[in-house]
Write a protein that holds these residues in place. Structure first.
Motif, PDB file in Angstrom:
ATOM      1  N   LEU A 170       0.830  -1.213   0.000  1.00 17.52           N
ATOM      2  CA  LEU A 170       0.000   0.000   0.000  1.00 17.52           C
ATOM      3  C   LEU A 170       0.860   1.258   0.000  1.00 17.52           C
ATOM      4  CD1 LEU A 170      -2.797  -1.136   2.481  1.00 17.52           C
ATOM      5  CD2 LEU A 170      -3.037  -0.782   0.005  1.00 17.52           C
ATOM      6  N   MET A 171       2.162   1.092   0.292  1.00 13.38           N
ATOM      7  CA  MET A 171       3.095   2.217   0.262  1.00 13.38           C
ATOM      8  C   MET A 171       3.107   2.880  -1.118  1.00 13.38           C
ATOM      9  SD  MET A 171       7.210   2.070   0.905  1.00 13.38           S
ATOM     10  CE  MET A 171       7.234   2.143   2.676  1.00 13.38           C
ATOM     11  N   PHE A 172       2.780   2.130  -2.160  1.00 15.86           N
ATOM     12  CA  PHE A 172       2.750   2.717  -3.505  1.00 15.86           C
ATOM     13  C   PHE A 172       1.678   3.796  -3.636  1.00 15.86           C
ATOM     14  CE2 PHE A 172       4.694  -1.461  -4.801  1.00 15.86           C
ATOM     15  CZ  PHE A 172       5.934  -0.935  -5.122  1.00 15.86           C
ATOM     16  N   LEU A 173       0.743   3.856  -2.685  1.00 15.55           N
ATOM     17  CA  LEU A 173      -0.315   4.872  -2.700  1.00 15.55           C
ATOM     18  C   LEU A 173      -0.080   5.978  -1.680  1.00 15.55           C
ATOM     19  CD1 LEU A 173      -3.431   2.519  -2.958  1.00 15.55           C
ATOM     20  CD2 LEU A 173      -2.149   3.616  -4.814  1.00 15.55           C
ATOM     21  N   ALA A 174       0.962   5.856  -0.864  1.00 14.14           N
ATOM     22  CA  ALA A 174       1.180   6.793   0.238  1.00 14.14           C
ATOM     23  C   ALA A 174       2.061   7.956  -0.189  1.00 14.14           C
ATOM     24  CB  ALA A 174       1.817   6.075   1.422  1.00 14.14           C
ATOM     25  N   PRO A 175       1.594   9.190   0.048  1.00 19.09           N
ATOM     26  CA  PRO A 175       2.478  10.337  -0.206  1.00 19.09           C
ATOM     27  C   PRO A 175       3.753  10.189   0.631  1.00 19.09           C
ATOM     28  CG  PRO A 175       0.237  11.063   0.253  1.00 19.09           C
ATOM     29  CD  PRO A 175       0.300   9.589   0.559  1.00 19.09           C
ATOM     30  N   GLY A 176       4.893  10.357  -0.006  1.00 27.89           N
ATOM     31  CA  GLY A 176       6.165  10.176   0.676  1.00 27.89           C
ATOM     32  C   GLY A 176       6.719   8.772   0.512  1.00 27.89           C
ATOM     33  N   GLY A 177       5.850   7.803   0.269  1.00 32.05           N
ATOM     34  CA  GLY A 177       6.308   6.436   0.028  1.00 32.05           C
ATOM     35  C   GLY A 177       6.891   6.295  -1.363  1.00 32.05           C
ATOM     36  N   TRP A 224      12.822  -0.411  -2.597  1.00 36.54           N
ATOM     37  CA  TRP A 224      13.268  -1.659  -1.971  1.00 36.54           C
ATOM     38  C   TRP A 224      12.271  -2.791  -2.181  1.00 36.54           C
ATOM     39  CZ3 TRP A 224      10.396  -4.061   1.764  1.00 36.54           C
ATOM     40  CH2 TRP A 224       9.385  -3.301   2.334  1.00 36.54           C
ATOM     41  N   ILE A 225      11.002  -2.455  -2.388  1.00 39.64           N
ATOM     42  CA  ILE A 225       9.991  -3.508  -2.556  1.00 39.64           C
ATOM     43  C   ILE A 225      10.311  -4.370  -3.779  1.00 39.64           C
ATOM     44  CG2 ILE A 225       7.542  -4.000  -2.974  1.00 39.64           C
ATOM     45  CD1 ILE A 225       6.887  -1.567  -1.161  1.00 39.64           C
ATOM     46  N   PRO A 226      10.402  -3.781  -4.979  1.00 38.95           N
ATOM     47  CA  PRO A 226      10.719  -4.644  -6.131  1.00 38.95           C
ATOM     48  C   PRO A 226      12.191  -5.060  -6.205  1.00 38.95           C
ATOM     49  CG  PRO A 226      10.416  -2.385  -6.852  1.00 38.95           C
ATOM     50  CD  PRO A 226      10.033  -2.428  -5.397  1.00 38.95           C
ATOM     51  N   ALA A 227      13.089  -4.287  -5.612  1.00 36.01           N
ATOM     52  CA  ALA A 227      14.513  -4.604  -5.709  1.00 36.01           C
ATOM     53  C   ALA A 227      14.928  -5.737  -4.771  1.00 36.01           C
ATOM     54  CB  ALA A 227      15.352  -3.359  -5.418  1.00 36.01           C
ATOM     55  N   PHE A 228      14.265  -5.867  -3.626  1.00 38.41           N
ATOM     56  CA  PHE A 228      14.672  -6.859  -2.636  1.00 38.41           C
ATOM     57  C   PHE A 228      13.544  -7.810  -2.252  1.00 38.41           C
ATOM     58  CE2 PHE A 228      15.116  -8.238   1.780  1.00 38.41           C
ATOM     59  CZ  PHE A 228      16.317  -8.914   1.707  1.00 38.41           C
ATOM     60  N   TRP A 229      12.382  -7.257  -1.959  1.00 42.80           N
ATOM     61  CA  TRP A 229      11.304  -8.053  -1.392  1.00 42.80           C
ATOM     62  C   TRP A 229      10.599  -8.915  -2.438  1.00 42.80           C
ATOM     63  CZ3 TRP A 229       6.221  -5.964   1.041  1.00 42.80           C
ATOM     64  CH2 TRP A 229       5.720  -6.898   1.941  1.00 42.80           C
ATOM     65  N   VAL A 230      10.293  -8.365  -3.596  1.00 38.48           N
ATOM     66  CA  VAL A 230       9.611  -9.130  -4.650  1.00 38.48           C
ATOM     67  C   VAL A 230      10.399 -10.384  -5.027  1.00 38.48           C
ATOM     68  CG1 VAL A 230       8.881  -9.080  -7.083  1.00 38.48           C
ATOM     69  CG2 VAL A 230       8.184  -7.242  -5.525  1.00 38.48           C
ATOM     70  N   THR A 246       4.794   1.133 -17.665  1.00 37.23           N
ATOM     71  CA  THR A 246       4.489   2.519 -17.277  1.00 37.23           C
ATOM     72  C   THR A 246       5.707   3.322 -16.852  1.00 37.23           C
ATOM     73  OG1 THR A 246       4.042   1.950 -14.962  1.00 37.23           O
ATOM     74  CG2 THR A 246       2.165   1.862 -16.505  1.00 37.23           C
ATOM     75  N   GLY A 247       6.870   2.686 -16.755  1.00 35.75           N
ATOM     76  CA  GLY A 247       8.067   3.405 -16.312  1.00 35.75           C
ATOM     77  C   GLY A 247       8.006   3.806 -14.847  1.00 35.75           C
ATOM     78  N   ALA A 248       7.342   2.996 -14.036  1.00 38.34           N
ATOM     79  CA  ALA A 248       7.123   3.338 -12.625  1.00 38.34           C
ATOM     80  C   ALA A 248       8.407   3.377 -11.808  1.00 38.34           C
ATOM     81  CB  ALA A 248       6.144   2.341 -12.002  1.00 38.34           C
ATOM     82  N   ALA A 249       9.456   2.700 -12.228  1.00 39.92           N
ATOM     83  CA  ALA A 249      10.693   2.640 -11.437  1.00 39.92           C
ATOM     84  C   ALA A 249      11.232   4.027 -11.110  1.00 39.92           C
ATOM     85  CB  ALA A 249      11.753   1.821 -12.171  1.00 39.92           C
ATOM     86  N   ALA A 250      11.106   4.964 -12.019  1.00 37.07           N
ATOM     87  CA  ALA A 250      11.632   6.315 -11.805  1.00 37.07           C
ATOM     88  C   ALA A 250      10.896   7.062 -10.692  1.00 37.07           C
ATOM     89  CB  ALA A 250      11.541   7.114 -13.104  1.00 37.07           C
ATOM     90  N   TYR A 251       9.733   6.580 -10.288  1.00 35.99           N
ATOM     91  CA  TYR A 251       8.910   7.261  -9.287  1.00 35.99           C
ATOM     92  C   TYR A 251       8.814   6.498  -7.976  1.00 35.99           C
ATOM     93  CZ  TYR A 251       7.476   9.781 -13.435  1.00 35.99           C
ATOM     94  OH  TYR A 251       7.480  10.527 -14.586  1.00 35.99           O
ATOM     95  N   MET A 252       9.506   5.394  -7.840  1.00 36.57           N
ATOM     96  CA  MET A 252       9.321   4.550  -6.659  1.00 36.57           C
ATOM     97  C   MET A 252       9.897   5.143  -5.385  1.00 36.57           C
ATOM     98  SD  MET A 252       9.368   0.693  -7.913  1.00 36.57           S
ATOM     99  CE  MET A 252       8.219   0.165  -9.160  1.00 36.57           C
ATOM    100  N   GLY A 253      10.920   5.954  -5.479  1.00 39.60           N
ATOM    101  CA  GLY A 253      11.477   6.610  -4.295  1.00 39.60           C
ATOM    102  C   GLY A 253      11.787   5.602  -3.194  1.00 39.60           C
ATOM    103  N   PRO A 254      11.353   5.898  -1.958  1.00 43.59           N
ATOM    104  CA  PRO A 254      11.630   4.983  -0.842  1.00 43.59           C
ATOM    105  C   PRO A 254      11.031   3.584  -1.027  1.00 43.59           C
ATOM    106  CG  PRO A 254      10.920   7.110  -0.017  1.00 43.59           C
ATOM    107  CD  PRO A 254      10.728   7.135  -1.508  1.00 43.59           C
ATOM    108  N   ALA A 255      10.015   3.453  -1.860  1.00 43.82           N
ATOM    109  CA  ALA A 255       9.397   2.147  -2.090  1.00 43.82           C
ATOM    110  C   ALA A 255      10.218   1.268  -3.039  1.00 43.82           C
ATOM    111  CB  ALA A 255       7.976   2.325  -2.641  1.00 43.82           C
TER     112      ALA A 255
END
Length: 159
Positions: free
Chosen positions: A50-57, A131-137, A120-129
């Motif tokens: 849900l961090m993908f929907l959180a401002p700052g996440g 780590w989710i696709p880089a490590f956790w996924v 969608t090129g979402a990687a450029a906007y992931m910011g603090p999130a």
């Protein structure tokens, strides 16, 4: 190929190596419950998607075509994992069915999220999130594979 793709692939390789060295050779010796409960507990934390929907996440501008399906798909996987934890822990009659439902939904969610992030090129906007696709996924992908192995062969009779 983006840096995120390299991180996702390399982390998956490392988790796969760990599984091949430490778990898969002993899978036939272990009770399904002793392997499934830690896996389900890991996936119960997928509410963090849900961090993908959180401002700052994430950074402003994250494509909603990626963020909403990824966030809610992860949340559903977490709910299914928590439900399956209970069922496996008490050896409920429907435990195997719940684990199948969790594993199918959770795997499809990750495949869709990876595809949508790429398109969608979402990687450029992931910011603090990030780590989710880089490590956790990657850990989630490998544990989904292990769960499918258990569902297809190791889980006989009681959990």
């Amino acid at each position: 190929m983006t840096i995120l793709t390299v991180n996702l692939l390399f982390s998956t390789l490392v988790f796969w190596i760990a599984a091949r060295l430490y778990l898969l050779p002993r899978l036939h010796e272990l009770r399904a419950r002793s392997v499934l409960l830690p896996i389900l507990l890991l996936h119960a934390f997928r509410h963090l998607g849900l961090m993908f929907l959180a401002p700052g996440g994430t950074y402003a501008g994250i494509p909603p075509q990626f963020a909403y399906p990824a966030a809610f798909g992860d949340f559903l996987a977490a709910v299914l994992a928590v439900t399956a934890i209970w069922a496996v822990a008490v050896s409920a009659r429907g435990a195997r069915l719940l684990v199948w439902a969790f594993n199918i939904e959770g795997t499809l969610d990750l495949i869709v999220a990876i595809a949508l992030a790429t398109v969608t090129g979402a990687a450029a906007y992931m910011g603090p999130a990030y780590w989710i696709p880089a490590f956790w996924v990657p850990a989630l992908l490998v544990t989904h594979y292990i769960t499918f192995r258990i569902l297809r062969s190791s889980w006989k009779g009681a959990v």
